[in-house]
Write a protein that holds these residues in place. Structure first.
Motif, PDB file in Angstrom:
ATOM      1  N   SER A  79       0.815  -1.197   0.000  1.00 45.18           N
ATOM      2  CA  SER A  79       0.000   0.000   0.000  1.00 45.18           C
ATOM      3  C   SER A  79       0.857   1.258   0.000  1.00 45.18           C
ATOM      4  O   SER A  79       0.418   2.303  -0.445  1.00 45.18           O
ATOM      5  CB  SER A  79      -0.935   0.002   1.221  1.00 45.18           C
ATOM      6  OG  SER A  79      -0.177  -0.100   2.411  1.00 45.18           O
ATOM      7  N   VAL A  80       2.084   1.197   0.529  1.00 46.66           N
ATOM      8  CA  VAL A  80       3.044   2.298   0.435  1.00 46.66           C
ATOM      9  C   VAL A  80       4.293   1.732  -0.215  1.00 46.66           C
ATOM     10  O   VAL A  80       5.045   0.983   0.413  1.00 46.66           O
ATOM     11  CB  VAL A  80       3.366   2.910   1.813  1.00 46.66           C
ATOM     12  CG1 VAL A  80       4.409   4.001   1.673  1.00 46.66           C
ATOM     13  CG2 VAL A  80       2.107   3.460   2.462  1.00 46.66           C
ATOM     14  N   ASP A  81       4.510   2.079  -1.467  1.00 48.48           N
ATOM     15  CA  ASP A  81       5.627   1.535  -2.234  1.00 48.48           C
ATOM     16  C   ASP A  81       6.897   2.314  -1.912  1.00 48.48           C
ATOM     17  O   ASP A  81       7.017   3.491  -2.268  1.00 48.48           O
ATOM     18  CB  ASP A  81       5.296   1.633  -3.725  1.00 48.48           C
ATOM     19  CG  ASP A  81       6.448   1.172  -4.609  1.00 48.48           C
ATOM     20  OD1 ASP A  81       7.380   0.525  -4.083  1.00 48.48           O
ATOM     21  OD2 ASP A  81       6.421   1.467  -5.812  1.00 48.48           O
ATOM     22  N   ARG A  98       5.621   8.102  -6.469  1.00 46.73           N
ATOM     23  CA  ARG A  98       4.773   7.065  -7.069  1.00 46.73           C
ATOM     24  C   ARG A  98       3.288   7.375  -6.841  1.00 46.73           C
ATOM     25  O   ARG A  98       2.454   7.186  -7.725  1.00 46.73           O
ATOM     26  CB  ARG A  98       5.124   5.697  -6.491  1.00 46.73           C
ATOM     27  CG  ARG A  98       6.489   5.142  -6.876  1.00 46.73           C
ATOM     28  CD  ARG A  98       6.552   4.755  -8.368  1.00 46.73           C
ATOM     29  NE  ARG A  98       6.809   5.915  -9.231  1.00 46.73           N
ATOM     30  CZ  ARG A  98       6.544   5.976 -10.511  1.00 46.73           C
ATOM     31  NH1 ARG A  98       5.970   4.954 -11.104  1.00 46.73           N
ATOM     32  NH2 ARG A  98       6.810   7.040 -11.225  1.00 46.73           N
ATOM     33  N   GLN A  99       2.954   7.847  -5.624  1.00 46.09           N
ATOM     34  CA  GLN A  99       1.557   8.170  -5.322  1.00 46.09           C
ATOM     35  C   GLN A  99       1.088   9.367  -6.135  1.00 46.09           C
ATOM     36  O   GLN A  99      -0.043   9.389  -6.638  1.00 46.09           O
ATOM     37  CB  GLN A  99       1.398   8.463  -3.824  1.00 46.09           C
ATOM     38  CG  GLN A  99       1.684   7.294  -2.907  1.00 46.09           C
ATOM     39  CD  GLN A  99       0.474   6.376  -2.755  1.00 46.09           C
ATOM     40  OE1 GLN A  99      -0.398   6.336  -3.613  1.00 46.09           O
ATOM     41  NE2 GLN A  99       0.447   5.625  -1.669  1.00 46.09           N
ATOM     42  N   VAL A 100       1.942  10.388  -6.260  1.00 43.61           N
ATOM     43  CA  VAL A 100       1.571  11.565  -7.052  1.00 43.61           C
ATOM     44  C   VAL A 100       1.387  11.185  -8.518  1.00 43.61           C
ATOM     45  O   VAL A 100       0.446  11.632  -9.179  1.00 43.61           O
ATOM     46  CB  VAL A 100       2.626  12.677  -6.901  1.00 43.61           C
ATOM     47  CG1 VAL A 100       2.347  13.829  -7.868  1.00 43.61           C
ATOM     48  CG2 VAL A 100       2.654  13.187  -5.465  1.00 43.61           C
ATOM     49  N   ASP A 101       2.270  10.351  -9.033  1.00 43.66           N
ATOM     50  CA  ASP A 101       2.153   9.918 -10.430  1.00 43.66           C
ATOM     51  C   ASP A 101       0.832   9.192 -10.656  1.00 43.66           C
ATOM     52  O   ASP A 101       0.160   9.418 -11.670  1.00 43.66           O
ATOM     53  CB  ASP A 101       3.331   9.014 -10.784  1.00 43.66           C
ATOM     54  CG  ASP A 101       3.333   8.613 -12.251  1.00 43.66           C
ATOM     55  OD1 ASP A 101       3.565   9.495 -13.103  1.00 43.66           O
ATOM     56  OD2 ASP A 101       3.090   7.423 -12.542  1.00 43.66           O
ATOM     57  N   ALA A 102       0.454   8.333  -9.724  1.00 47.80           N
ATOM     58  CA  ALA A 102      -0.826   7.623  -9.862  1.00 47.80           C
ATOM     59  C   ALA A 102      -2.002   8.596  -9.795  1.00 47.80           C
ATOM     60  O   ALA A 102      -2.995   8.438 -10.516  1.00 47.80           O
ATOM     61  CB  ALA A 102      -0.940   6.561  -8.761  1.00 47.80           C
ATOM     62  N   ALA A 103      -1.902   9.608  -8.926  1.00 49.85           N
ATOM     63  CA  ALA A 103      -2.991  10.576  -8.783  1.00 49.85           C
ATOM     64  C   ALA A 103      -3.174  11.404 -10.047  1.00 49.85           C
ATOM     65  O   ALA A 103      -4.307  11.760 -10.408  1.00 49.85           O
ATOM     66  CB  ALA A 103      -2.706  11.490  -7.590  1.00 49.85           C
ATOM     67  N   PRO A 178      17.584   9.450  -9.614  1.00 58.18           N
ATOM     68  CA  PRO A 178      16.409   9.056 -10.408  1.00 58.18           C
ATOM     69  C   PRO A 178      15.097   9.515  -9.777  1.00 58.18           C
ATOM     70  O   PRO A 178      14.180   9.966 -10.491  1.00 58.18           O
ATOM     71  CB  PRO A 178      16.508   7.528 -10.440  1.00 58.18           C
ATOM     72  CG  PRO A 178      17.951   7.223 -10.203  1.00 58.18           C
ATOM     73  CD  PRO A 178      18.435   8.289  -9.287  1.00 58.18           C
ATOM     74  N   VAL A 179      14.987   9.423  -8.464  1.00 58.75           N
ATOM     75  CA  VAL A 179      13.760   9.870  -7.786  1.00 58.75           C
ATOM     76  C   VAL A 179      13.641  11.385  -7.879  1.00 58.75           C
ATOM     77  O   VAL A 179      12.552  11.929  -8.097  1.00 58.75           O
ATOM     78  CB  VAL A 179      13.761   9.416  -6.311  1.00 58.75           C
ATOM     79  CG1 VAL A 179      12.496   9.895  -5.604  1.00 58.75           C
ATOM     80  CG2 VAL A 179      13.873   7.901  -6.220  1.00 58.75           C
ATOM     81  N   ARG A 180      14.770  12.085  -7.743  1.00 61.51           N
ATOM     82  CA  ARG A 180      14.756  13.547  -7.846  1.00 61.51           C
ATOM     83  C   ARG A 180      14.265  13.990  -9.223  1.00 61.51           C
ATOM     84  O   ARG A 180      13.483  14.947  -9.346  1.00 61.51           O
ATOM     85  CB  ARG A 180      16.158  14.079  -7.554  1.00 61.51           C
ATOM     86  CG  ARG A 180      16.245  15.595  -7.415  1.00 61.51           C
ATOM     87  CD  ARG A 180      17.657  16.019  -7.046  1.00 61.51           C
ATOM     88  NE  ARG A 180      18.008  15.530  -5.720  1.00 61.51           N
ATOM     89  CZ  ARG A 180      17.678  16.145  -4.583  1.00 61.51           C
ATOM     90  NH1 ARG A 180      16.967  17.268  -4.635  1.00 61.51           N
ATOM     91  NH2 ARG A 180      18.035  15.644  -3.428  1.00 61.51           N
ATOM     92  N   ARG A 181      14.702  13.312 -10.263  1.00 61.30           N
ATOM     93  CA  ARG A 181      14.270  13.679 -11.622  1.00 61.30           C
ATOM     94  C   ARG A 181      12.771  13.437 -11.801  1.00 61.30           C
ATOM     95  O   ARG A 181      12.078  14.243 -12.424  1.00 61.30           O
ATOM     96  CB  ARG A 181      15.071  12.881 -12.651  1.00 61.30           C
ATOM     97  CG  ARG A 181      16.518  13.369 -12.794  1.00 61.30           C
ATOM     98  CD  ARG A 181      17.199  12.732 -13.989  1.00 61.30           C
ATOM     99  NE  ARG A 181      17.460  11.302 -13.763  1.00 61.30           N
ATOM    100  CZ  ARG A 181      18.550  10.835 -13.169  1.00 61.30           C
ATOM    101  NH1 ARG A 181      19.480  11.666 -12.731  1.00 61.30           N
ATOM    102  NH2 ARG A 181      18.722   9.533 -13.015  1.00 61.30           N
ATOM    103  N   ALA A 217      -2.200   9.888  -2.205  1.00 67.51           N
ATOM    104  CA  ALA A 217      -1.098  10.838  -2.363  1.00 67.51           C
ATOM    105  C   ALA A 217      -1.242  12.011  -1.411  1.00 67.51           C
ATOM    106  O   ALA A 217      -0.251  12.500  -0.842  1.00 67.51           O
ATOM    107  CB  ALA A 217      -1.038  11.337  -3.805  1.00 67.51           C
ATOM    108  N   LEU A 218      -2.468  12.482  -1.201  1.00 66.24           N
ATOM    109  CA  LEU A 218      -2.685  13.623  -0.317  1.00 66.24           C
ATOM    110  C   LEU A 218      -2.308  13.312   1.127  1.00 66.24           C
ATOM    111  O   LEU A 218      -1.661  14.117   1.804  1.00 66.24           O
ATOM    112  CB  LEU A 218      -4.151  14.067  -0.381  1.00 66.24           C
ATOM    113  CG  LEU A 218      -4.556  14.875  -1.613  1.00 66.24           C
ATOM    114  CD1 LEU A 218      -6.065  15.018  -1.674  1.00 66.24           C
ATOM    115  CD2 LEU A 218      -3.884  16.248  -1.596  1.00 66.24           C
TER     116      LEU A 218
END
Length: 402
Positions: A79-81, A98-103, A178-181, A217-218
């Motif tokens: 549930s939290v990747d 990842r959560q923001v991308d899904a949102a 990579p995460v920063r980008r 994400a929120l």
């Protein structure tokens, strides 16, 4: 590190202690307290505080605390990747991105914004103070406030929160390249959202059908914004701003235990009151606040009391001050039992019967129970352990989880 940075950390409250190393000039001895994460002082080093609990498990606790009802139904750790990261800040940045991308997969949210205006008819609610001040109570026009649906994403609270979280994470030390980008890409997608003003409260949002895809994400973004950029306060200087993210393990463990027990007890039609306030003395001067009080369905009769402690069992298995505290809770609530839940221990459960409280025919005297969770176990096993604690609290057999 420098004397200035060391004194700032020592006075910040972030660490349990910070003192110069008498054996090595320019070095400091730091002792962690209950907070984990990373902070960076201006001109000083990055201080990383690693949790004793595995990072993946830590984020399971966080995810559960943010959305207990959903997590209780689905205890899968995914549930939290957190990716493959075993440090708090990289795992946090990866999870939020990842959560923001899904949102944002279906585009940036359009929603409602609050409008205040003068109008010939009443719509929404009447701003009474403004009506009296501007028009001496006469209508029309009416001073009103209402929520208007808009295609403008600039003032949508949900978009502003996600943008602020992405920006805050981009400033943290230790975020992998990579995460920063990817975070920078999400920041571009949210560029039209109006930035938050530092120091002001987060904008309010209400769960709805429209923002359901944003909710995971929120919740995680709000945790980022509440846990980042603490203020170091040296004794004689102005507050010193630092960039970082810190989780208070005491509060996180308490939130997780009480949320999980509340879900288990709700299945039995019982009420779980969190931070239930009482007074120890008859004069009402000494306040006590147990983490959780179990009550009957109508909320009137207390049945059990629980306090959660993010502590490891001592060599003799005892935490005397905790036992005294539990006894006080049981005495005030008129209970024969009080329960303490620890983050680790040699035995899953032990109890102590208090001398001078034996009740003869009515049964044993007051018992103080100590329960230990093994946070290295899989999430499902941890929740099963808490269901067993709930069995002890209720004295009933809980229905098996489907």
């Amino acid at each position: 590190m420098s004397v200035e940075a060391g004194l700032a950390l020592a006075g910040s409250g972030i660490l349990q202690s910070a003192a110069p190393d008498p054996g090595r000039e320019g070095h400091w001895v730091l002792r962690a307290g209950s907070r984990v994460g990373a902070v960076r002082t201006p001109g000083g080093p990055v201080v990383r505080i690693m949790p004793k609990t595995p990072v993946s498990r830590l984020f399971f606790l966080l995810g559960f605390s943010l959305d207990p009802a959903r997590a209780w139904r689905d205890s899968r750790e995914g549930s939290v990747d957190t990716g493959a990261y075993d440090d708090v800040v990289p795992a946090l940045a990866h999870a939020v991105e990842r959560q923001v991308d899904a949102a944002l997969r279906r585009g940036v949210l359009q929603g409602y914004r609050e409008v205040e205006e003068s109008a010939p008819v009443v719509r929404g609610r009447l701003r009474e103070a403004e009506q009296i001040r501007q028009h001496f109570g006469r209508t029309p026009p009416a001073e009103i406030a209402y929520d208007a649906y808009t295609a403008d994403t600039a003032d949508t609270a949900e978009n502003r929160i996600l943008r602020a979280a992405a920006e805050r994470l981009l400033r943290l030390p230790g975020v992998p390249g990579p995460v920063r980008r990817r975070l920078a890409h999400q920041r571009v997608r949210l560029a039209d959202a109006r930035p938050l003003i530092r120091g002001q409260q987060l904008p309010r949002w209400q769960p709805s059908r429209l923002n359901s895809r944003y909710r995971p994400a929120l919740r995680l973004a709000e945790a980022v914004l509440r846990g980042t950029s603490p203020e170091l306060r040296p004794a004689e200087d102005e507050p010193l701003s630092v960039d970082g993210f810190l989780l208070d393990m005491n509060k996180l463990f308490e939130d997780f235990v009480t949320a999980a027990l509340r879900e288990a007890l709700r299945e039995q039609g019982l009420t779980a009151c969190l931070q239930d306030s009482h007074h120890l003395d008859t004069a009402g001067l000494v306040r006590i606040r147990p983490d959780l009080v179990v009550r009957t369905g109508d909320g009137r009769t207390p049945l059990a009391v629980v306090d959660a402690k993010y502590k490891v069992e001592t060599a003799d298995g005892l935490h005397n001050a905790d036992l005294y505290q539990a006894l006080a809770y049981a005495t005030v609530l008129g209970l024969r039992e009080a329960h303490l839940v620890y983050a680790a221990g040699r035995r899953p459960e032990r109890f102590h019967e208090v001398r001078g409280t034996t009740a003869g025919r009515d049964g044993p005297g007051v018992r103080l129970y100590q329960h230990s969770l093994d946070l290295s176990q899989e999430p499902g096993h941890i929740l099963s352990s808490l269901r067993e604690v709930a069995v002890r609290l209720t004295g009933t057999t809980l229905r098996p989880q489907p």
